[in-house]
Motif scaffolding. Sequence first.
Motif, PDB file in Angstrom:
ATOM      1  N   LEU A 160       0.823  -1.205   0.000  1.00  0.00           N
ATOM      2  CA  LEU A 160       0.000   0.000   0.000  1.00  0.00           C
ATOM      3  C   LEU A 160       0.863   1.264   0.000  1.00  0.00           C
ATOM      4  CD1 LEU A 160      -2.646   1.560   0.290  1.00  0.00           C
ATOM      5  CD2 LEU A 160      -2.525   1.139   2.767  1.00  0.00           C
ATOM      6  N   CYS A 161       1.847   1.297   0.876  1.00  0.00           N
ATOM      7  CA  CYS A 161       2.729   2.474   0.939  1.00  0.00           C
ATOM      8  C   CYS A 161       3.541   2.633  -0.343  1.00  0.00           C
ATOM      9  CB  CYS A 161       3.652   2.362   2.157  1.00  0.00           C
ATOM     10  SG  CYS A 161       2.792   2.408   3.747  1.00  0.00           S
ATOM     11  N   PHE A 162       3.903   1.509  -0.954  1.00  0.00           N
ATOM     12  CA  PHE A 162       4.642   1.564  -2.219  1.00  0.00           C
ATOM     13  C   PHE A 162       3.798   2.200  -3.315  1.00  0.00           C
ATOM     14  CE2 PHE A 162       4.860  -0.744  -6.306  1.00  0.00           C
ATOM     15  CZ  PHE A 162       6.036  -0.184  -6.798  1.00  0.00           C
ATOM     16  N   VAL A 163       2.549   1.774  -3.446  1.00  0.00           N
ATOM     17  CA  VAL A 163       1.680   2.317  -4.493  1.00  0.00           C
ATOM     18  C   VAL A 163       1.518   3.825  -4.312  1.00  0.00           C
ATOM     19  CG1 VAL A 163      -0.650   2.256  -5.455  1.00  0.00           C
ATOM     20  CG2 VAL A 163       0.483   0.126  -4.812  1.00  0.00           C
ATOM     21  N   PHE A 177       6.731   3.618   3.556  1.00  0.00           N
ATOM     22  CA  PHE A 177       7.052   2.365   2.858  1.00  0.00           C
ATOM     23  C   PHE A 177       8.270   1.702   3.480  1.00  0.00           C
ATOM     24  CE2 PHE A 177       9.963   0.408  -0.192  1.00  0.00           C
ATOM     25  CZ  PHE A 177       9.234  -0.720  -0.517  1.00  0.00           C
ATOM     26  N   ALA A 178       9.305   2.479   3.766  1.00  0.00           N
ATOM     27  CA  ALA A 178      10.524   1.907   4.337  1.00  0.00           C
ATOM     28  C   ALA A 178      10.241   1.246   5.680  1.00  0.00           C
ATOM     29  CB  ALA A 178      11.588   2.989   4.484  1.00  0.00           C
ATOM     30  N   LEU A 179       9.411   1.878   6.499  1.00  0.00           N
ATOM     31  CA  LEU A 179       9.077   1.302   7.804  1.00  0.00           C
ATOM     32  C   LEU A 179       8.281   0.007   7.645  1.00  0.00           C
ATOM     33  CD1 LEU A 179       8.092   4.556   9.732  1.00  0.00           C
ATOM     34  CD2 LEU A 179      10.187   3.213   9.987  1.00  0.00           C
ATOM     35  N   ALA A 180       7.272   0.017   6.762  1.00  0.00           N
ATOM     36  CA  ALA A 180       6.482  -1.197   6.544  1.00  0.00           C
ATOM     37  C   ALA A 180       7.333  -2.313   5.945  1.00  0.00           C
ATOM     38  CB  ALA A 180       5.294  -0.885   5.634  1.00  0.00           C
ATOM     39  N   ALA A 181       8.213  -1.963   5.015  1.00  0.00           N
ATOM     40  CA  ALA A 181       9.097  -2.965   4.410  1.00  0.00           C
ATOM     41  C   ALA A 181      10.027  -3.571   5.455  1.00  0.00           C
ATOM     42  CB  ALA A 181       9.907  -2.336   3.281  1.00  0.00           C
ATOM     43  N   ALA A 184       8.103  -6.031   7.500  1.00  0.00           N
ATOM     44  CA  ALA A 184       7.890  -7.266   6.738  1.00  0.00           C
ATOM     45  C   ALA A 184       9.144  -8.135   6.742  1.00  0.00           C
ATOM     46  CB  ALA A 184       7.471  -6.932   5.308  1.00  0.00           C
ATOM     47  N   LEU A 185      10.305  -7.526   6.549  1.00  0.00           N
ATOM     48  CA  LEU A 185      11.556  -8.287   6.572  1.00  0.00           C
ATOM     49  C   LEU A 185      11.815  -8.900   7.947  1.00  0.00           C
ATOM     50  CD1 LEU A 185      13.993  -6.027   4.520  1.00  0.00           C
ATOM     51  CD2 LEU A 185      13.278  -8.354   3.942  1.00  0.00           C
ATOM     52  N   LEU A 186      11.440  -8.198   9.003  1.00  0.00           N
ATOM     53  CA  LEU A 186      11.654  -8.703  10.354  1.00  0.00           C
ATOM     54  C   LEU A 186      10.637  -9.766  10.743  1.00  0.00           C
ATOM     55  CD1 LEU A 186      12.493  -5.372  12.231  1.00  0.00           C
ATOM     56  CD2 LEU A 186      14.081  -7.174  11.510  1.00  0.00           C
ATOM     57  N   THR A 187       9.653  -9.993   9.873  1.00  0.00           N
ATOM     58  CA  THR A 187       8.632 -11.002  10.149  1.00  0.00           C
ATOM     59  C   THR A 187       8.879 -12.287   9.386  1.00  0.00           C
ATOM     60  OG1 THR A 187       7.010  -9.237  10.514  1.00  0.00           O
ATOM     61  CG2 THR A 187       6.149 -11.448  10.168  1.00  0.00           C
ATOM     62  N   HIS A 188       9.296 -12.171   8.124  1.00  0.00           N
ATOM     63  CA  HIS A 188       9.498 -13.372   7.304  1.00  0.00           C
ATOM     64  C   HIS A 188      10.543 -13.068   6.240  1.00  0.00           C
ATOM     65  CE1 HIS A 188       8.670 -16.954   4.923  1.00  0.00           C
ATOM     66  NE2 HIS A 188       7.846 -17.381   5.861  1.00  0.00           N
ATOM     67  N   TYR A 189      11.471 -14.006   6.052  1.00  0.00           N
ATOM     68  CA  TYR A 189      12.551 -13.790   5.084  1.00  0.00           C
ATOM     69  C   TYR A 189      12.039 -13.671   3.656  1.00  0.00           C
ATOM     70  CZ  TYR A 189      15.719 -15.053   8.900  1.00  0.00           C
ATOM     71  OH  TYR A 189      16.390 -15.087  10.096  1.00  0.00           O
ATOM     72  N   PHE A 190      10.907 -14.314   3.322  1.00  0.00           N
ATOM     73  CA  PHE A 190      10.399 -14.255   1.954  1.00  0.00           C
ATOM     74  C   PHE A 190       9.853 -12.886   1.598  1.00  0.00           C
ATOM     75  CE2 PHE A 190       9.883 -18.371  -0.456  1.00  0.00           C
ATOM     76  CZ  PHE A 190      10.889 -19.024   0.228  1.00  0.00           C
ATOM     77  N   ALA A 191       9.775 -11.979   2.555  1.00  0.00           N
ATOM     78  CA  ALA A 191       9.363 -10.610   2.239  1.00  0.00           C
ATOM     79  C   ALA A 191      10.300  -9.971   1.224  1.00  0.00           C
ATOM     80  CB  ALA A 191       9.305  -9.774   3.515  1.00  0.00           C
ATOM     81  N   VAL A 192      11.560 -10.393   1.224  1.00  0.00           N
ATOM     82  CA  VAL A 192      12.531  -9.754   0.327  1.00  0.00           C
ATOM     83  C   VAL A 192      12.122  -9.917  -1.128  1.00  0.00           C
ATOM     84  CG1 VAL A 192      14.030 -11.796   0.149  1.00  0.00           C
ATOM     85  CG2 VAL A 192      14.995  -9.526  -0.154  1.00  0.00           C
ATOM     86  N   PHE A 193      11.482 -11.040  -1.479  1.00  0.00           N
ATOM     87  CA  PHE A 193      11.110 -11.270  -2.874  1.00  0.00           C
ATOM     88  C   PHE A 193       9.981 -10.330  -3.313  1.00  0.00           C
ATOM     89  CE2 PHE A 193      12.541 -15.539  -1.313  1.00  0.00           C
ATOM     90  CZ  PHE A 193      13.776 -15.492  -1.932  1.00  0.00           C
ATOM     91  N   ALA A 238      18.190  -3.243   7.406  1.00  0.00           N
ATOM     92  CA  ALA A 238      17.542  -4.294   8.195  1.00  0.00           C
ATOM     93  C   ALA A 238      17.846  -5.671   7.613  1.00  0.00           C
ATOM     94  CB  ALA A 238      16.036  -4.056   8.239  1.00  0.00           C
ATOM     95  N   GLY A 239      17.797  -5.780   6.285  1.00  0.00           N
ATOM     96  CA  GLY A 239      18.134  -7.051   5.658  1.00  0.00           C
ATOM     97  C   GLY A 239      19.568  -7.458   5.920  1.00  0.00           C
ATOM     98  N   ALA A 240      20.490  -6.493   5.873  1.00  0.00           N
ATOM     99  CA  ALA A 240      21.889  -6.805   6.165  1.00  0.00           C
ATOM    100  C   ALA A 240      22.065  -7.237   7.622  1.00  0.00           C
ATOM    101  CB  ALA A 240      22.763  -5.584   5.862  1.00  0.00           C
TER     102      ALA A 240
END
Length: 516
Positions: A160-163, A177-181, A184-193, A238-240
């Motif tokens: 939503l924030c991206f759109v 968007f950065a905060l929501a992303a 998402a990364l801190l919840t599940h690794y597949f968020a990166v895709f 966060a991903g790093a």
Amino acid sequence: MPALNAAAAARDEAPRSAGARAWWPLAALTLLAAALRLATLDLQSLWYDEAYTPVHVLHPSLSATWTSFVHSENSPPLWYLLEWPITRALGTGAVALRLLSALAGIGTVPVAWAIGAELAGRRAAIVTAAFVATSPLLVWYSQEARAYGLFVLCASLALLCFVRALCEPTPRRTLPFALAATLALLTHYFAVFLLIPMVGALCWRGLANMEQSQRGRRVGTIPQKIPALAPLLLPVLAGAALIPLIVAQGGHGTQWIGEWALAARLEAIPQYYLTGYTGSALGHGVELLVALAILAGVLYGLWRTLTPQEERGALIALVVAASGVLLPLLLALLGADYLAPRNLVAAMVPVSALLAIAIAARRTGTVGMAIAGVVAAGFLALSIDVNLSPRLQRGDWRGVAKVLRAAPTPGSRRAIVTVELGAAPLEYYLPPLRNLAQGATVRVSEVVKTGFAPLRTSAGAPPARGMWLTQMRNVHGLYVYRFTSPVPVTISESKLRESAITDAPHPEVLVAGPSR
């Protein structure tokens, strides 16, 4: 004068009435989502992953919980950090364990509405929210004490924030968007895709805007625009930061993915979307009706042609959903195979938005909305059917535990031989139990063997001389075989494992004693 006052009051009331009419579908769909998720939150037994969390991961101290999480789980930490205070306050019953996922699932519905509205307008908003509210798959994971429900919510917020940021990539829009992303990364690794195309598109759009705004200006003014993209560093950092955790977790607990044929997993993805996690044959044509309605709606929407806004929205949803599915598939083909259908659950929200845009396109009129209603009604019927049909639910280990508590052998010591997926639930429902150490022996008067079909032909054979089969029960597809002896017998751990009633790999042996 009274007439003028009445007219003025009517004018004041009109906007409020129009606003209420505009929002009542969202309120109704959110209430429906809450009813589907909360009313039956403790209906089903905890299955292995759910029970493993309170038995082996959650501890009274947060530091002990973190240590157990690092060495036994294979996910980022956010869900566990939120679950720990909830269970400290409410306990570790099924409702308390699943409450966070249920609330996340309910919260996803208004987010899905907003996604549909941003992508293609009100019609898409209503249908996207309806699909998300009733989806058997999303209802299932809203009632599971794992990170998937929270993952869906955080990934949907990021979309939503991206759109919204894509139209105008300013710091005010890219920061949410950065905060929501990051969440998402801190919840599940597949968020990166899912995030890769979003971050890439925002960077491209931001740089393009900078280049356009600087034409005819001095180069020295370009840094004034750079802060617009600066928030995008947050999910990257966060991903790093998660890389050491990924290395420490080592991918343990994911061996089952490679044991499941890739072709069968790919076939399961659309099947899960239609019928929910179990993907079981339902014994009637509802799932076929839903599939045909979706196909007919999409074809009709494309035949009537989409508006430019709908085309743009459909393209955005398609790219994000395809990235969330195809990138893990590419990694699987390259040898890094973590492609489990459940890990793709967050991609089902952009898939729902894509289908909603096509089916309920503006030029489809009432026909498109009627087809969308048929799909949502089919989803609702499937979700309700799961609540009514134990064969479509999680394995009833709570029922197995009830059988074992109902008729214990007085004064006996018991060993339980179970499939791997039954170990944690039985430890949860029949405390205190522990795994019998490899190579150990145990002296028991009773051996209980549990598992699911197909059973071995030797399932009824006694595990040791002097034992007799005294009970056989079928608890909604889980079989219980009880063997007893008038005098205690000594039996080895390896012999007990060999006597398992099913060929499922990694049988476990449980005996009385603390699990931790």
